[in-house]
Write a protein that holds these residues in place. Structure first.
Motif, short mmCIF file in Angstrom:
data_model
loop_
_atom_site.label_atom_id
_atom_site.label_comp_id
_atom_site.label_asym_id
_atom_site.label_seq_id
_atom_site.Cartn_x
_atom_site.Cartn_y
_atom_site.Cartn_z
N TYR A 8 68.34 11.74 52.67
CA TYR A 8 66.88 11.87 52.80
C TYR A 8 66.33 10.68 53.59
N GLN A 9 66.77 9.46 53.26
CA GLN A 9 66.32 8.28 53.98
C GLN A 9 66.74 8.34 55.45
N GLN A 10 67.92 8.85 55.70
CA GLN A 10 68.39 8.98 57.08
C GLN A 10 67.48 9.90 57.88
N LEU A 11 67.10 11.02 57.31
CA LEU A 11 66.24 11.98 58.00
C LEU A 11 64.86 11.39 58.26
N VAL A 12 64.33 10.64 57.30
CA VAL A 12 63.02 10.02 57.48
C VAL A 12 63.07 8.96 58.59
N THR A 13 64.12 8.16 58.59
CA THR A 13 64.28 7.14 59.63
C THR A 13 64.37 7.77 61.01
N ASP A 14 65.10 8.86 61.12
CA ASP A 14 65.24 9.55 62.41
C ASP A 14 63.92 10.18 62.87
N ALA A 15 63.03 10.49 61.90
CA ALA A 15 61.74 11.08 62.24
C ALA A 15 60.69 10.02 62.57
N HIS A 16 61.04 8.74 62.41
CA HIS A 16 60.06 7.67 62.59
C HIS A 16 59.42 7.64 63.97
N PRO A 17 60.13 7.87 65.08
CA PRO A 17 59.48 7.82 66.39
C PRO A 17 58.27 8.75 66.52
N SER A 18 58.39 9.97 66.02
CA SER A 18 57.27 10.91 66.11
C SER A 18 56.12 10.48 65.20
N SER A 77 54.99 3.55 76.55
CA SER A 77 55.84 3.60 75.36
C SER A 77 56.95 4.62 75.51
N ALA A 78 56.61 5.78 76.09
CA ALA A 78 57.61 6.84 76.27
C ALA A 78 58.69 6.41 77.26
N MET A 79 58.31 5.59 78.25
CA MET A 79 59.29 5.18 79.27
C MET A 79 60.06 3.92 78.88
N THR A 80 59.63 3.25 77.82
CA THR A 80 60.30 1.99 77.43
C THR A 80 60.94 2.12 76.05
N VAL A 81 60.15 1.88 75.01
CA VAL A 81 60.72 1.85 73.66
C VAL A 81 61.26 3.20 73.22
N ALA A 82 60.66 4.30 73.72
CA ALA A 82 61.10 5.62 73.27
C ALA A 82 62.45 6.01 73.82
N THR A 83 62.88 5.39 74.91
CA THR A 83 64.18 5.74 75.50
C THR A 83 65.34 5.15 74.70
N HIS A 84 65.03 4.17 73.85
CA HIS A 84 66.05 3.58 72.98
C HIS A 84 65.51 3.52 71.55
N ALA A 85 65.03 4.66 71.07
CA ALA A 85 64.42 4.73 69.74
C ALA A 85 65.43 4.41 68.65
N HIS A 86 64.98 3.63 67.68
CA HIS A 86 65.85 3.24 66.57
C HIS A 86 66.12 4.44 65.67
N GLN A 87 67.37 4.63 65.31
CA GLN A 87 67.78 5.72 64.43
C GLN A 87 68.56 5.15 63.24
N HIS A 88 68.86 6.03 62.31
CA HIS A 88 69.56 5.60 61.10
C HIS A 88 70.94 5.05 61.46
N GLY A 89 71.32 3.96 60.78
CA GLY A 89 72.63 3.36 61.02
C GLY A 89 72.65 2.38 62.17
N GLY A 90 71.48 2.06 62.74
CA GLY A 90 71.42 1.10 63.83
C GLY A 90 71.67 1.68 65.21
N GLN A 125 61.43 1.40 68.65
CA GLN A 125 62.72 0.87 69.05
C GLN A 125 63.17 -0.31 68.19
N TYR A 126 62.23 -1.16 67.82
CA TYR A 126 62.59 -2.38 67.10
C TYR A 126 62.11 -2.32 65.65
N GLU A 127 62.90 -2.87 64.77
CA GLU A 127 62.52 -2.96 63.36
C GLU A 127 61.64 -4.19 63.16
#
Length: 381
Positions: A108-118, A172-185, A332-334
């Motif tokens: 559940y935490q993994q799915l929420v983390t992956d949804a963080h960019p949106s 933002s879409a051309m910079t941080v969004a291209t390397h969006a942070h996902q679960h597990g680093g 992108q960054y925590e």
């Protein structure tokens, strides 16, 4: 006054902490207490901005904000929202999302983390628009005059805040969004997701804010008529109550408040996962915090705090602008929640101290003018 305003918050705190002990023992008690403090610190600026809107509304709509609004805030944003974002992002049913939240907390935490960019893009754009519309408006009282005066002149350009918001979204879409942070680093390209979510946040702001503004303008005509009646009543010795938002205008302002609260809740909900991935403890802690934010909002209105400390609203909006930028950066960054909360608290504390200094200076100036008048009268005698 204090007990009347915060009574429900105290009651909810007691019930929430008891429930936390029964559910998760003293560990659960500690987690819920920490989450409550986290929510209050991150949402203090929310209370200040809400108070500026709520003071225009009637006592009836203030009660609606504290009753129906609390249900939406606690159960909607702090309980349903974390489940809904998992269901939408993972494309699963809500029942399955609830099952994951209760039985498979890691996934559940993994799915929420992956949804963080949106989530960050939607909330960031909504909050950014609030900040931009505030600083581009020409106000009689200015806090940072060296900055607000030229921005107020630029604000005369139509749709400037929308253009700037879209430019920020594109960057933002051309910079941080291209390397969006996902679960597990890990990182993933979420440019399209960020663009769509950001545009959705912008559209939501324009629709809700536009409707609120429309009905406020309609109400101005009524206020002019009421003002004429008030002047006539004063001449005849009668008293006419001040005009407050009611009907459709109040409804859309209430809707605006709820969407605003939802946007402020994004960082709190996401930040809560850094402390726990237990949906029950999360709902208890954030729910208690939400109650205090609501009570604090009403307290500021009833005490007239915003009228006494005129720069508080400025500080809150600068905190909103900082939070909007931080939300976009976190794609992108925590960024630790302590940093996010501290920036808002520091800006509001700075604006409060500036207000105190302003009040002291005005009081001193009035005292000096009063002394001069007394001196002139005594010398005349």
């Amino acid at each position: 006054m204090l007990l009347k305003t915060f009574g429900w918050s105290f009651a909810v705190t007691a019930l929430g902490l008891v429930a936390a002990v029964l559910y998760g023992g003293w560990t659960g008690f500690g987690i819920v207490a920490i989450l409550s403090v986290l929510e209050i610190s991150l949402s203090f600026d929310n209370a200040v901005v809400n108070a500026g809107i709520l003071k225009k509304m009637s006592a009836f709509w203030q009660k609606i904000f504290l009753t129906v609004g609390v249900l939406i805030a606690v159960f909607g944003m702090r309980l349903v929202f974390p489940v809904a974002i998992v269901a939408i992002s993972a494309k699963i049913g809500p029942i399955e999302a609830v099952r994951l939240a209760l039985n498979d907390k890691d996934q559940y935490q993994q799915l929420v983390t992956d949804a963080h960019p949106s989530i960050a893009a939607f909330g960031g754009m909504f909050l950014l628009m609030i900040f931009l519309d505030f600083i581009f408006e020409d106000r009689d009282i200015k806090w940072l005059g060296w900055l607000e005066r030229p921005l107020a002149k630029l604000g005369k350009i139509d749709m400037l805040s929308v253009c700037i918001a879209l430019i920020v979204l594109m960057i933002s879409a051309m910079t941080v969004a291209t390397h969006a942070h996902q679960h597990g680093g890990t990182h993933a390209d979420k440019a399209e997701t960020v663009l769509l979510s950001g545009v959705a946040g912008l559209i939501t702001y324009l629709i809700v804010g536009g409707l609120s503004g429309f009905f406020e303008n309609k109400l101005e005509e009524e206020e002019e008529r009421e003002h004429e009646e008030e002047e006539a009543a004063k001449r005849s010795g009668k008293k006419v109550p001040a005009v407050v938002l009611a009907g459709k205008a109040a409804f859309f302002m209430f809707l605006y408040l709820e969407v605003l609260d939802a946007s402020f809740s994004f960082d709190g909900v996401i930040g809560a996962f850094a402390i726990t991935n237990d949906i029950v403890l999360m709902a208890l802690g954030l729910g208690i915090g939400a109650m205090y934010v609501r009570s604090l909002t009403v307290y500021l209105v009833r005490q007239g705090t915003l009228d006494d400390y005129v720069y508080l609203e400025h500080g809150a909006h600068y905190a909103i602008g900082a939070l909007a930028v931080l939300l976009l950066v976190t794609i992108q960054y925590e960024i630790h929640e302590v940093i996010t909360g501290s920036i808002g608290v520091l800006l509001i504390a700075w604006s409060f101290w500036s207000s105190v200094r302003r009040n002291r200076a005005l009081a001193a100036a009035e005292g000096e003018s009063g002394s001069d008048e007394k001196t002139e009268v005594s010398s005349g005698v």
